[in-house]
Design a protein around this motif. Structure first.
Motif, short mmCIF file in Angstrom:
data_model
loop_
_atom_site.label_atom_id
_atom_site.label_comp_id
_atom_site.label_asym_id
_atom_site.label_seq_id
_atom_site.Cartn_x
_atom_site.Cartn_y
_atom_site.Cartn_z
N SER A 1 -4.41 12.26 -2.49
CA SER A 1 -5.80 11.94 -2.18
C SER A 1 -6.74 12.88 -2.93
O SER A 1 -6.62 14.08 -2.83
CB SER A 1 -6.03 12.05 -0.67
OG SER A 1 -7.37 11.72 -0.36
N GLN B 1 -5.35 4.73 -6.73
CA GLN B 1 -5.70 3.70 -5.75
C GLN B 1 -5.73 2.32 -6.40
O GLN B 1 -5.23 1.35 -5.84
CB GLN B 1 -7.06 4.00 -5.09
CG GLN B 1 -7.02 5.11 -4.09
CD GLN B 1 -6.26 4.75 -2.83
OE1 GLN B 1 -5.96 3.60 -2.55
NE2 GLN B 1 -5.91 5.76 -2.05
N SER C 1 -1.86 7.78 1.38
CA SER C 1 -2.45 8.93 0.70
C SER C 1 -2.16 10.19 1.50
O SER C 1 -2.13 10.17 2.72
CB SER C 1 -3.96 8.74 0.58
OG SER C 1 -4.26 7.69 -0.28
N THR D 1 0.84 -1.20 0.00
CA THR D 1 0.00 0.00 0.00
C THR D 1 0.88 1.25 0.00
O THR D 1 2.00 1.25 0.49
CB THR D 1 -0.92 0.03 1.23
OG1 THR D 1 -0.12 0.05 2.41
CG2 THR D 1 -1.85 -1.17 1.25
#
Length: 173
Positions: A87, A69, A5, A2
């Motif tokens: 983000s 994402q 953000s 991952t």
């Protein structure tokens, strides 16, 4: 893997400290509107084209944040350094009042052109069916079948046709 953000304000601070901003959108999207200083990189390319002597931090963005994402694992692998996702993407950057370079002479994105053309053809078929002939639904059915085929196969004939239109040949690659 991952990637964290960050907000547009946090991204701006990282950029001020030497981070590299990477735009993962398509050429046509980037040509029409982009964050100044962003490096364009298509996700299909193997490695992020970082400028010589680039910082050890990369901030990825797209239009809304959905593509970054969806491709987070690939972006992390390609970055080879500390990486972050903006983000909300370009939309959030603009909402934050941060600078954006626009070139309205460039055509709108090809996928939006497909949506406009397909929607117009479906609506025309419905209007024809309601007012002139029930065979108008064939136009709507044809467009619907084409969209299903494009989704299943990855080949969109309408997009290919629109890409050849004179207004789309101006896009800066």
């Amino acid at each position: 893997m991952t990637i964290p953000s960050i907000s547009p304000e946090q991204a701006r601070a990282l950029l001020a400290d030497g981070a590299v901003l990477v735009d993962i959108r398509n050429h046509d999207e980037h040509a029409r509107e982009h964050i100044p200083g962003a490096v364009l990189w298509l996700v299909s390319q193997p490695a992020v084209p970082l400028p010589k002597g680039a910082a050890k931090t990369v901030v990825f963005h797209c239009r809304s944040g959905a593509r970054t994402q969806a491709n987070a694992a690939r972006l992390a692998a390609a970055a080879g350094c500390d990486a972050f996702l903006l983000s909300g993407g370009l939309d959030a950057w603009k909402r934050a009042g941060l600078p954006v370079k626009q070139d309205r002479r460039q055509p709108i994105e090809l996928m939006r052109q497909v949506q406009i053309a397909a929607g117009s053809m479906v609506l025309t078929g419905v209007v024809i069916a309601a007012t002139l002939s029930p065979y108008g639904v064939l136009l709507s059915g044809f467009v619907g079948a084409g969209l299903v085929f494009a989704g299943v196969s990855g080949f969109c004939g309408m997009a290919r046709l629109l890409a050849w239109m004179p207004w789309n040949r101006r896009t800066v690659p």
